[in-house]
Scaffold this motif. Structure first.
Motif, mmCIF file in Angstrom:
data_model
loop_
_atom_site.group_PDB
_atom_site.id
_atom_site.type_symbol
_atom_site.label_atom_id
_atom_site.label_comp_id
_atom_site.label_asym_id
_atom_site.label_seq_id
_atom_site.Cartn_x
_atom_site.Cartn_y
_atom_site.Cartn_z
ATOM 1 N N GLU A 159 -15.794 -1.556 5.307
ATOM 2 C CA GLU A 159 -16.390 -2.758 5.895
ATOM 3 C C GLU A 159 -15.684 -4.011 5.413
ATOM 4 O O GLU A 159 -15.503 -4.969 6.173
ATOM 5 N N LEU A 160 -15.264 -4.034 4.153
ATOM 6 C CA LEU A 160 -14.592 -5.202 3.588
ATOM 7 C C LEU A 160 -13.071 -5.076 3.649
ATOM 8 O O LEU A 160 -12.360 -5.820 2.973
ATOM 9 N N LEU A 161 -12.561 -4.128 4.412
ATOM 10 C CA LEU A 161 -11.121 -3.930 4.632
ATOM 11 C C LEU A 161 -10.384 -3.643 3.329
ATOM 12 O O LEU A 161 -9.197 -3.980 3.179
ATOM 13 N N ASP A 162 -11.066 -3.029 2.367
ATOM 14 C CA ASP A 162 -10.434 -2.649 1.101
ATOM 15 C C ASP A 162 -9.884 -1.225 1.261
ATOM 16 O O ASP A 162 -10.504 -0.247 0.849
ATOM 17 N N LEU A 163 -8.713 -1.140 1.895
ATOM 18 C CA LEU A 163 -8.160 0.182 2.217
ATOM 19 C C LEU A 163 -7.752 0.989 0.990
ATOM 20 O O LEU A 163 -7.942 2.203 0.973
ATOM 21 N N PRO A 164 -7.151 0.407 -0.061
ATOM 22 C CA PRO A 164 -6.820 1.236 -1.233
ATOM 23 C C PRO A 164 -8.030 1.961 -1.799
ATOM 24 O O PRO A 164 -7.951 3.140 -2.138
ATOM 25 N N THR A 165 -9.170 1.229 -1.900
ATOM 26 C CA THR A 165 -10.372 1.892 -2.419
ATOM 27 C C THR A 165 -10.837 2.979 -1.465
ATOM 28 O O THR A 165 -11.211 4.092 -1.878
ATOM 29 N N ILE A 167 -9.061 4.727 0.678
ATOM 30 C CA ILE A 167 -8.132 5.870 0.629
ATOM 31 C C ILE A 167 -8.414 6.713 -0.604
ATOM 32 O O ILE A 167 -8.433 7.950 -0.550
ATOM 33 N N TRP A 168 -8.638 6.029 -1.736
ATOM 34 C CA TRP A 168 -8.927 6.765 -2.981
ATOM 35 C C TRP A 168 -10.188 7.606 -2.837
ATOM 36 O O TRP A 168 -10.243 8.770 -3.255
ATOM 37 N N VAL A 169 -11.243 7.021 -2.227
ATOM 38 C CA VAL A 169 -12.504 7.751 -2.071
ATOM 39 C C VAL A 169 -12.320 8.955 -1.140
ATOM 40 O O VAL A 169 -12.764 10.073 -1.435
ATOM 41 N N TYR A 170 -11.659 8.743 0.012
ATOM 42 C CA TYR A 170 -11.493 9.850 0.958
ATOM 43 C C TYR A 170 -10.592 10.942 0.383
ATOM 44 O O TYR A 170 -10.766 12.121 0.690
ATOM 45 N N ARG A 171 -9.616 10.547 -0.422
ATOM 46 C CA ARG A 171 -8.782 11.569 -1.065
ATOM 47 C C ARG A 171 -9.615 12.376 -2.054
ATOM 48 O O ARG A 171 -9.439 13.595 -2.189
ATOM 49 N N THR A 172 -10.540 11.697 -2.758
ATOM 50 C CA THR A 172 -11.430 12.427 -3.670
ATOM 51 C C THR A 172 -12.329 13.385 -2.908
ATOM 52 O O THR A 172 -12.608 14.501 -3.354
ATOM 53 N N LEU A 173 -12.790 12.964 -1.726
ATOM 54 C CA LEU A 173 -13.643 13.812 -0.902
ATOM 55 C C LEU A 173 -12.869 14.935 -0.220
ATOM 56 O O LEU A 173 -13.466 15.842 0.352
ATOM 57 N N GLY A 174 -11.541 14.856 -0.229
ATOM 58 C CA GLY A 174 -10.734 15.897 0.420
ATOM 59 C C GLY A 174 -10.614 15.721 1.915
ATOM 60 O O GLY A 174 -10.305 16.673 2.630
ATOM 61 N N ASP A 175 -10.843 14.482 2.401
ATOM 62 C CA ASP A 175 -10.746 14.213 3.847
ATOM 63 C C ASP A 175 -9.314 13.775 4.144
ATOM 64 O O ASP A 175 -8.992 12.582 4.129
ATOM 65 N N ALA A 176 -8.432 14.759 4.396
ATOM 66 C CA ALA A 176 -7.006 14.454 4.595
ATOM 67 C C ALA A 176 -6.794 13.633 5.861
ATOM 68 O O ALA A 176 -5.907 12.771 5.905
ATOM 69 N N GLY A 177 -7.598 13.873 6.889
ATOM 70 C CA GLY A 177 -7.416 13.140 8.139
ATOM 71 C C GLY A 177 -7.642 11.650 7.954
ATOM 72 O O GLY A 177 -6.842 10.818 8.433
ATOM 73 N N MET A 178 -8.714 11.271 7.246
ATOM 74 C CA MET A 178 -8.971 9.844 7.015
ATOM 75 C C MET A 178 -7.920 9.239 6.100
ATOM 76 O O MET A 178 -7.505 8.086 6.288
ATOM 77 N N GLN A 186 -2.412 0.732 6.512
ATOM 78 C CA GLN A 186 -2.647 -0.141 5.367
ATOM 79 C C GLN A 186 -1.597 -1.245 5.242
ATOM 80 O O GLN A 186 -1.796 -2.210 4.513
ATOM 81 N N HIS A 187 -0.496 -1.107 5.967
ATOM 82 C CA HIS A 187 0.528 -2.159 5.927
ATOM 83 C C HIS A 187 0.208 -3.311 6.873
ATOM 84 O O HIS A 187 0.906 -4.329 6.860
ATOM 85 N N VAL A 188 -0.808 -3.174 7.748
ATOM 86 C CA VAL A 188 -1.137 -4.218 8.727
ATOM 87 C C VAL A 188 -1.704 -5.425 7.991
ATOM 88 O O VAL A 188 -2.640 -5.303 7.179
#
Length: 854
Positions: A159-165, A167-178, A186-188
């Motif tokens: 919601e706050l466009l904090d993509l690094p956070t 990405i870290w959370v989804y990687r912890t959850l194992g959601d490779a697609g997200m 994230q470069h936009v």
């Protein structure tokens, strides 16, 4: 830009506003009723900059967040009036001393227990998440390891466009697609564009369209609708925000109408409209893009014409595609355009193929598109064989060739039918026709099909033309063995006949009887070998003189009959009519019998030494050493042969050293040889006198005196000496005796010394026994007869025996003065200085290690 404070009572009077010194995005407001409000400010979010009233947070099982705005009671009379906010702590000043109070919306520092309760950690996680403290919230989420907490954290970060956070959370959850989806965007940098991409990831396409249109790249909205296959909406957007994509989107819209909706008239109109736009605005697109779109439109128009029943117009449009393809290739456009046109032709041909009345037209289009298999099938089914024949030359499908062959056979064209049946791999049909039209070709196929009737016909034909070998083959195939045997004897091809029988697993005893009656011993032995009967094969081979074949059979036998075969060979070669030491040595070497190789080699050497043929004896021993080394026998077994080689080679070197005027070296080698005087039964007197005279010449008086005494003490030796030589020997004994009485001689003959390659102890040059712990024989230089030295090591390129590098160079230099071609001292083969290579220390160590290991 002003942002209103949400959920703040307008009737309350604001008594104090504090910006937090540490948490710079938090604002604390004290109202007139002693209510404390905490607000957090976010500079960027999906909805732009935002302000939220911090209150209790609820998290569902799916991670959905619900925050209820709240005003916390704050008693100023008790705590005093807050004057400073620092990381959620309010510094209050009142009547009493100043005190620090934690704002109710901030998490406390915990209970201090080592194991905190899940409820306490969950409440602290919620407060951190409400205050946008993602780092602290992530710490609590990791400790809680609750999926709802992880999803809530990722939702807030998104919601706050904090993509690094996120990405870290989804990687912890194992959601490779997200993770992959967020990493791509994230470069936009533009917030609206980034928010639009995020909305697409979560399926909020209407919101994403609005965000894309508000961004710096509004054409992203067109791309999104195209990816969703919503080409009609994409076309409307493209006309407003991406005019350059209108033609491409329109083409895709036409394809959707044609292929998905079945609206061929509508698709035809769209294709025509786009084609007109492309022809009137060539300069607005790149040549490749323009050609691609134009080819797509024309191909689609041709398909739609054929589908609505306008065959003539559709054929004209389809054939015109080829002319367009030539134009595109001429302009140097991409090869993919030609592939596109070819695909359009194939699609048009399929439409025509669905109706039998338009088969030939479909075949024409298939042919022009390069689809020879489809075109040939249609021509055959339409009985247009002349048109199908050229196409079949480029087709490998057996089914089509079989179909064509049957059609040709019905019309009486047997040659074409045979060729087609061959390509179709229909062997039965080929044989059936070839027996009528081309018999030799039929015989080749008979060997593959094993047809008895055809085999008899082939045998008859081969016998008529005199091809006896193939005649036997077909007779056996037809089970006519007796007739085949008679023909084999008449044509002297019995061995071929036997081989054919063995291949078929038939009995060959009658052939063995025939060989024995004809006294063809070698042929009989070979046949027994093929029958895996070595005990029967070897005597016949030996009787026929094929000794080497018999040896090869013995070495390949692995079963219990090996001993019997070996005994037969040994008896024949040792005491039988075929007595031959050379073959006997070859047999034992092939069998890997080291002790017997040694025995035979020494016996052969003794035989040659008795005839004073010492060079041949040395060659025999050298060959035995090579065979034994290849067998890996221990040094204890190799020792007697090496000793014999050392003695014989030292004897042969004496002449070379005397020719080179190395008289002292020759004397030293004679002293070594005379220790083994039994190896020279016919040369004992001559050898001893040579030792005496040569030692006396170079000043080795003690050695000369010692061996002179041996000659004088034995009457037989005296009788074998010439009178002049006997007087010289007697004088040597008298003078040496007189010198000893006068004290003028010590009787010692000192020799120059060099280090042992094993233990580095200095030894006499011709000493070949290591005095150190190894107590092993030292390799001998084949050029000088001296023991080898580590720093001067090389190998003879012919015999592969060790030699002193410097001594070998001197040998080649001296010999080169007397002869045009220098030969090595062992094998007698040419050798040059360029072939000599000094062995590296590692190589020397490896060579010496073999002696130590043994």
């Amino acid at each position: 830009m002003f942002l209103p404070l949400p959920d703040f009572p307008t009737e309350q009077r604001v008594t104090k506003v504090l910006w937090d010194l540490v948490d710079r995005h938090a604002v604390h407001i004290v109202g007139g009723n002693n209510h404390l409000h905490t607000y957090v400010y976010a500079a960027s979010s999906m909805a732009g900059p935002s302000v939220a009233n911090v209150g209790p947070l609820d998290i569902s099982e799916d991670g959905d967040i619900t925050m209820s705005p709240c005003a916390y009671d704050f008693v100023t009379a008790e705590h005093g009036m807050p004057v400073l906010a620092n990381g959620g702590r309010l510094l209050c000043v009142g009547r009493k001393k100043p005190r620090s109070v934690l704002a109710p919306s901030y998490p406390d520092d915990g209970t201090g227990d080592e194991v905190e309760s899940v409820t306490g950690m969950t409440e602290r996680f919620k407060k951190c998440l409400a205050l946008l403290h993602f780092g602290a919230a992530g710490t609590f989420a990791r400790r809680l390891n609750n999926r709802a907490c992880w999803l809530a954290l990722s939702s807030k970060a998104i919601e706050l466009l904090d993509l690094p956070t996120a990405i870290w959370v989804y990687r912890t959850l194992g959601d490779a697609g997200m993770v992959l989806g967020l990493e791509k965007i994230q470069h936009v940098e533009n917030q609206h564009l980034l928010a639009g991409h995020i909305a697409v990831l979560f399926g909020r396409y209407t919101q994403a369209e609005k965000l894309f249109l508000a961004s710096t790249y509004p054409a992203a909205a067109v791309d999104m609708r195209r990816n969703l296959l919503q080409f009609q909406q994409a076309l409307k957007l493209a006309r407003v925000v991406a005019p350059q994509d209108v033609t491409h989107v329109a083409v895709q819209y036409g394809q959707q109408l044609e292929l998905q909706d079945g609206d061929y008239d509508g698709a035809l109109r769209v294709y025509g409209m786009v084609e007109g736009q492309l022809l009137s605005a060539v300069g607005n697109l790149s040549p490749q893009h323009h050609s691609f779109l134009l080819a797509t439109c024309r191909g689609g128009s041709a398909r739609c014409m054929l589908r609505i029943g306008h065959v003539r117009k559709g054929m004209a449009l389809a054939l015109a595609l080829l002319e367009c393809g030539d134009m595109y290739n001429h302009n140097g456009t991409q090869e993919s355009i030609s592939n596109l046109l070819q695909l359009a032709l194939v699609e048009c041909a399929r439409i025509l193929e669905s109706t039998k009345a338009t088969w030939l037209e479909a075949a024409t289009l298939y042919k022009r598109a390069g689809k020879d298999e489809h075109a040939a099938k249609i021509y055959i089914e339409a009985k247009a064989l002349e048109q199908a024949a050229p196409l079949l030359d480029r087709v490998a499908l057996p089914k089509l060739h079989n179909l064509f062959a049957k059609a040709c056979e019905k019309e009486g064209n047997y040659a074409s039918a045979i060729t087609a049946y061959e390509k179709a791999h229909d062997q039965d049909s080929v044989i059936r026709l070839c027996l009528r039209e081309d018999p030799p070709k039929a015989y080749e196929l008979i060997r593959e099909t094993a047809s008895a009737t055809a085999a008899l016909l082939a045998a008859k034909y081969c016998r008529e033309v005199g091809d006896m070998v193939h005649c036997l083959e077909f007779l056996l195939l037809a089970q006519q063995n007796e007739e085949a045997f008679e023909i084999a004897k008449a044509g002297q091809v019995v061995e071929t006949y036997a081989q054919l029988l063995l291949t078929q697993g038939c009995d060959v005893q009658h052939i063995l009887d025939y060989y024995k009656q004809s006294r063809a011993w070698t042929d009989a032995g070979r046949l027994y070998h093929r029958l895996d009967k070595p005990a029967n094969a070897i005597p016949l081979l030996l009787q026929g003189g094929a000794v080497e074949e018999a040896i090869q059979i013995v070495t390949t036998v692995e079963d219990a009959s090996k001993k019997e075969a070996k005994d037969i060979m040994v008896a024949f070669l040792s005491d039988g009519p075929g007595k031959d030491w050379r073959y006997l040595a070859q047999l034992f070497s092939a069998l890997g019998d080291g002790p017997q190789v040694v025995r035979v080699a020494l016996s052969r050497a003794d035989q040659e030494q008795r005839t004073e043929n010492y060079v041949e004896a040395r060659s025999i021993v050298h060959a035995a050493i090579h065979d034994l080394q290849s067998l890996g026998v221990p040094l204890s077994l190799l020792g007697p042969v090496q000793t014999r080689f050392m003695v014989l080679h030292s004897y042969c070197l004496v002449k070379v050293l005397l020719r080179h005027d190395h008289h002292e070296s020759a004397a030293r080698l004679l002293l070594r040889v005379v220790k083994h005087v039994k190896c020279f039964p016919g040369q004992r007197v001559r050898l001893l006198t040579s030792v005496v005279l040569q030692c006396q010449r170079v000043g080795l008086t003690a050695a000369a005196y010692q061996h002179a005494l041996t000659l004088i003490a034995d009457p037989q030796y005296q009788q074998g000496m010439d009178s002049k030589i006997r007087r010289k020997v007697e004088n040597i004994v008298r003078r040496h005796g007189a010198e000893q009485e006068d004290g003028g001689s010590t009787g010692l003959d000192d020799e120059a010394m060099s280090p042992c390659p094993f233990c580095n102890t200095f030894l006499p040059l011709t000493e070949l026994q290591c005095p150190g712990l190894h107590a092993t024989s030292i390799p001998m230089c084949i050029v000088s007869g001296r023991h080898m030295e580590r720093e001067d090591w090389c190998l003879c390129p012919n015999s592969r025996l060790p030699a002193l590098y410097s001594a070998y160079l001197d040998y080649i230099e001296i010999e080169g003065k007397e002869a045009k071609e220098v030969v090595d001292p062992v094998c007698g083969r040419p050798v040059t200085a360029m072939q000599l290579i000094r062995v590296a220390p590692a190589g020397v160590d490896a060579a010496l290690a073999k002696y130590k290991a043994n």
